[in-house]
Scaffold this active site. Structure first.
Site, PDB file in Angstrom:
ATOM      1  CD1 TRP A 198      36.263  21.088  28.296  1.00 34.08           C
ATOM      2  CD2 TRP A 198      38.170  20.931  27.459  1.00 34.08           C
ATOM      3  NE1 TRP A 198      37.270  20.713  29.263  1.00 34.08           N
ATOM      4  CE2 TRP A 198      38.474  20.687  28.658  1.00 34.08           C
ATOM      5  CE3 TRP A 198      39.603  20.582  26.705  1.00 34.08           C
ATOM      6  CZ2 TRP A 198      39.707  20.201  29.344  1.00 34.08           C
ATOM      7  CZ3 TRP A 198      40.666  20.470  27.256  1.00 34.08           C
ATOM      8  CH2 TRP A 198      40.693  20.386  28.514  1.00 34.08           C
ATOM      9  CG  ASP A 365      35.788  18.336  41.205  1.00 35.57           C
ATOM     10  OD1 ASP A 365      35.865  17.724  40.329  1.00 35.57           O
ATOM     11  OD2 ASP A 365      35.464  19.706  41.131  1.00 35.57           O
ATOM     12  CD1 TRP A 476      24.407  19.878  37.692  1.00 36.57           C
ATOM     13  CD2 TRP A 476      22.965  19.412  39.423  1.00 36.57           C
ATOM     14  NE1 TRP A 476      23.124  18.906  37.261  1.00 36.57           N
ATOM     15  CE2 TRP A 476      22.330  18.876  38.619  1.00 36.57           C
ATOM     16  CE3 TRP A 476      22.294  19.389  40.739  1.00 36.57           C
ATOM     17  CZ2 TRP A 476      21.101  18.072  38.733  1.00 36.57           C
ATOM     18  CZ3 TRP A 476      21.170  18.867  40.985  1.00 36.57           C
ATOM     19  CH2 TRP A 476      20.367  18.325  39.869  1.00 36.57           C
ATOM     20  CG  ASP A 477      30.905  18.743  35.875  1.00 36.92           C
ATOM     21  OD1 ASP A 477      30.766  19.263  34.839  1.00 36.92           O
ATOM     22  OD2 ASP A 477      32.454  18.405  36.427  1.00 36.92           O
ATOM     23  CG  MET A 478      25.196  18.016  32.044  1.00 36.91           C
ATOM     24  SD  MET A 478      25.925  17.950  30.367  1.00 36.91           S
ATOM     25  CE  MET A 478      24.378  17.358  29.653  1.00 36.91           C
ATOM     26  CB  CYS A 525      30.218  22.806  36.774  1.00 38.38           C
ATOM     27  SG  CYS A 525      31.864  22.007  35.838  1.00 38.38           S
ATOM     28  CG  ASP A 547      36.932  21.991  32.694  1.00 38.12           C
ATOM     29  OD1 ASP A 547      36.797  22.374  33.753  1.00 38.12           O
ATOM     30  OD2 ASP A 547      36.928  20.718  32.322  1.00 38.12           O
TER      31      ASP A 547
HETATM   32  C1  GLA Z   1      34.461  18.573  34.618  1.00 39.34           C
HETATM   33  C2  GLA Z   1      34.826  19.831  35.299  1.00 39.34           C
HETATM   34  C3  GLA Z   1      35.752  20.126  36.273  1.00 39.34           C
HETATM   35  C4  GLA Z   1      36.003  18.720  37.198  1.00 39.34           C
HETATM   36  C5  GLA Z   1      35.732  17.482  36.361  1.00 39.34           C
HETATM   37  C6  GLA Z   1      35.780  16.208  37.186  1.00 39.34           C
HETATM   38  O1  GLA Z   1      35.357  18.760  33.702  1.00 39.34           O
HETATM   39  O2  GLA Z   1      34.624  21.137  34.652  1.00 39.34           O
HETATM   40  O3  GLA Z   1      35.995  21.162  36.944  1.00 39.34           O
HETATM   41  O4  GLA Z   1      35.031  18.855  38.200  1.00 39.34           O
HETATM   42  O5  GLA Z   1      34.527  17.652  35.434  1.00 39.34           O
HETATM   43  O6  GLA Z   1      35.403  15.258  36.627  1.00 39.34           O
END
Ligand code: GLA
Length: 732
Positions: A198, A365, A476-478, A525, A547
């Protein structure tokens, strides 16, 4: 014709502009790999199949099978019948044993390339790509394996995938189905992979291969921060400009394995596919399993050529978004500006200040839904938190639009918080093993997307929000990896299907999204860049890279990412200082130059940064507008690498017609008493003259490329400069 079959020699010849791939058949019908490398001018032969080698142990039987299989270079090796190297296909029949052996039956050559049902895949028009399907069968299991090769002549790319069909009466269990294999003689190969964690995604790693198996893989349910679905075998003398490269990249976003195995006679078997651990697919009579696609590139002109092939190919034949060559709005994202601590007023303050600086879109966000003021609740409850977004989402979007900015929004649709209305109503929707307390990560569980009603629910939540207001962009996060792999929906025999079914569920949701909202700008993302892979690029033209937006760390992350993926796919923002992840201070100008190599945007509270930094934003936005087309369409050259060897980092993007080139130079560490640094440009017209913008200086293309260009030495760490060369005469 890109694909030719010679019946007399039983050879398939696949030609791209600069490469040839040869497949030959043994008299029994084994499908063998003869050659992959520089283009042959004429037809190839099959003497390299090693069919006449003596058996290892003295024997009267000249074709003793186990010795034969030790040496025969297989196109698609199967397990359990005497080839002891890594197999690509393991099948358990009703007898409970696992032997499987497929022999050539027929073939088909067609123009174009059929899609892969439910999966992301490259595509092309009939005049751009030809496809060979080699049909092999196991007559004992009544199993058919269709090996598919699509040849993109212009881009020097061959894609491979495999379809397994049950044409008999027994219930088969597929315990391993890889997508591609290359059996080659070792050329002192080194293995080049991308690894990390990460906030430190995709560092380039290179080392000599040794006897045995060495691999990169993911069993995390996503392609991962840690290892990347990419593998290249390179000759020891390979550099950016010269040397041989055999590269494979997997068009898939879940578990994978990419491996090189150096075996007893010095042969290397390179394989790529879905990881076989945690995988077992039931194939009942009449059913078909489609394995994902692997992209193969051979370059005899170094890593740079490989990179440019991947970039061109993905731009032309994988990314579908209308934004692929379009200008992306310069965005400001409130994550690092506010984290969860925001409301409508705060967002509107940011929007107003951003507008003054020329920024074009505000992205809201994480934290706008349910009762989410921290990361331990509400995933799955996709309704607006009206304590924060006081007059509702539609009103906020309208106000942001009135200020003059487009509006974007964050989702994490695949997740469910234990503390959510959704989990209280549907605990069975979370992936978990019955009777075992599931592991939490970021205080969340993962939705069981093998369950169709969950896919429908999660998708509809996103779609309803997008219908409720004019939203231009979705992130679209995960944010967690998968474990406790169990589904209360699938029966016990089908538990080994869950991880792949999960990916099919993700792909179905994203396909529905791009179909229903064709103008939406989608950015994938995953906790930063854990799902930066070709599978995701099929749905979104850009992916959040990491990040970590620290300019120094980004040099390495973006170098590794750009080894394969086009610059305009890399989500890159100017962040605040001290950087939130590493605490480092870097000049605002350098942060801008580094982000310019990606999608470009801001990840900071513009209302709070120093005035002298705020004052630089309009100029940076202008740079993005000026160079975005060059960055999106041009050829990328890696000139120097801080992460590998130098105290500085340097890359160039040259227009395909050689009319202009932009060089970005970052002096990472200043050194005392240094002379100017010499760099060599690429991609220019030798005879043309180039003016260095902002000066009266004129250089000839040939000199810039052969003799070099001097970057004046300067004091200070992390100083950067852009050099724009514009063709101003001569021949180009
Ligand atoms: C992930 C994304 C970040 C942000 C956080 C929000 O870590 O990579 O950019 O959107 O989630 O919880």
């Amino acid at each position: 014709m890109a694909i030719i079959y010679r019946e007399d020699k039983k050879i398939f010849q696949l030609n791209t502009a600069q490469t040839t791939y040869l497949i030959g058949l043994s008299p029994e019908g084994y499908v063998g790999h003869i050659y992959y490398g520089r283009r042959l001018k004429k037809e190839g032969n099959n003497y390299l199949l090693r069919m006449k080698e003596a058996p290892c142990t003295p024997s009267v039987n000249q074709r003793e099978k186990s010795s034969f299989l030790d040496r025969f270079p297989m196109e698609y090796p199967t397990g359990g019948v005497g080839d002891y190297r890594e197999s690509c296909l393991d099948v358990r029949g009703e007898s409970g044993s696992t032997g499987c052996e497929v022999f050539f039956k027929s073939y088909q050559i067609t123009k174009g390339k059929p899609g892969l049902p439910g999966l992301p895949a490259s595509f092309g028009e009939p005049e751009q790509v030809e496809t060979l399907e080699i049909v092999c069968e196991d007559d004992i299991l009544n199993l058919r394996a269709v090996l598919s090769y699509s040849v993109f002549e212009k881009y020097d790319v061959i894609t491979r995938s495999v379809r397994i069909e049950n044409i008999g009466e027994q219930h088969l269990k597929l315990e391993k189905v890889y997508s591609a294999c290359l059996d080659m003689d070792n050329k002192d190969f080194e293995m080049l992979t991308l690894t990390g964690s990460w906030a430190r995604e995709r560092s380039i790693q290179r080392g000599r291969i040794r006897y045995g198996k060495q691999l990169v893989s993911s069993r995390r349910g996503e392609s991962s921060h840690q290892e990347h679905p990419f593998l290249a075998l390179v000759a020891p003398d390979t550099t950016q400009e010269q040397g041989e490269v055999y590269a494979m990249n997997f068009v898939y976003s879940g578990n994978f394995l990419a491996q090189a195995e150096l075996a007893q006679f010095g042969n290397v078997r390179m394989v790529m596919g879905i990881h076989s651990e945690d995988f077992c697919w039931n194939l009942r009579p009449g059913e078909v399993f489609q394995a994902p696609e692997a992209v193969l590139i051979y370059s005899s002109e170094g890593l740079g050529k490989m990179t440019r092939c991947f970039h061109d190919f993905y731009r032309e034949h994988l990314i579908r978004s209308p934004y692929k060559y379009g200008k992306r709005p310069v965005l400001i994202n409130n994550w690092e500006a506010t984290y969860f601590d925001f409301n409508s007023e705060k967002l509107l303050d940011i929007a107003r200040e951003a507008k003054k600086a020329g920024i074009e879109m505000l992205v809201m966000d994480d934290g706008w839904f349910g009762k989410r003021n921290f990361d331990d609740n509400s995933l799955g409850d996709w309704f607006v938190n009206e304590e924060k977004i006081t007059s509702g989402l539609a009103d906020l979007v309208e106000k942001v639009n009135e200020i003059g900015l487009a509006f974007g929004i964050w989702f994490e649709p695949e997740m469910i918080s234990p503390d959510s209305e959704l989990y209280r109503k549907h605990p069975e929707w979370a992936i978990q093993i019955q009777g075992r307390t599931p592991t939490q990560c970021r205080a969340q569980y993962v939705l069981d997307l093998s369950r169709p009603e969950v896919v429908d629910y999660a998708y509809q939540c996103v779609a309803d929000i997008l219908h409720s207001a004019p939203i231009a962009y979705v992130k679209w996060d995960m944010n967690r990896q998968l474990c406790d792999i169990g589904s209360s929906y699938l029966n016990k025999e089908a538990q080994g299907e869950l991880l792949h079914r999960y990916m099919l569920g993700v792909y179905e949701m994203q396909e529905r999204l791009v179909q229903e909202f064709p103008d939406l700008l989608l950015e994938n993302c995953s906790g930063g860049g854990a799902r930066f892979d070709p599978g995701m690029l099929y749905y979104s033209p850009q992916i959040w890279c990491s990040d970590d937006v620290d300019a120094l760390e980004r040099l390495r992350i973006q170098e590794g990412t750009a080894l394969i993926y086009p610059l305009a796919t890399m989500g890159a923002h100017v962040g605040d200082c001290p950087n939130h992840v590493v605490g480092r201070n870097t000049p605002f100008e350098t942060r801008g130059h580094v982000a310019l190599a990606g999608t470009f945007g801001y990840e900071l509270d513009i209302t709070k940064i120093a005035q002298e930094e705020r004052d630089q934003i309009p100029g940076q936005v202008e740079l993005y507008h000026k160079y975005h087309a060059l960055m999106q369409e041009g050829d990328y050259y890696r000139i120097a690498s801080w992460s590998m060897e130098k105290p500085y980092d340097c890359w160039e993007v040259a227009a395909k017609d050689g009319k202009e080139a932009l060089v970005t130079f970052v002096q990472v560490l200043a050194q005392p008493n240094m002379q100017s640094r010499k760099i060599y440009l690429h991609g220019l017209a030798e005879e043309a003259d180039y003016m260095l913008e902002g000066t009266e200086e004129i250089y000839r293309g040939e000199e810039l490329m052969k003799c070099g260009f001097l970057i004046p030495s300067e004091k200070g760490d992390m100083k950067s400069c852009l050099y724009h060369f514009i063709c101003c005469g001569g021949e180009s």
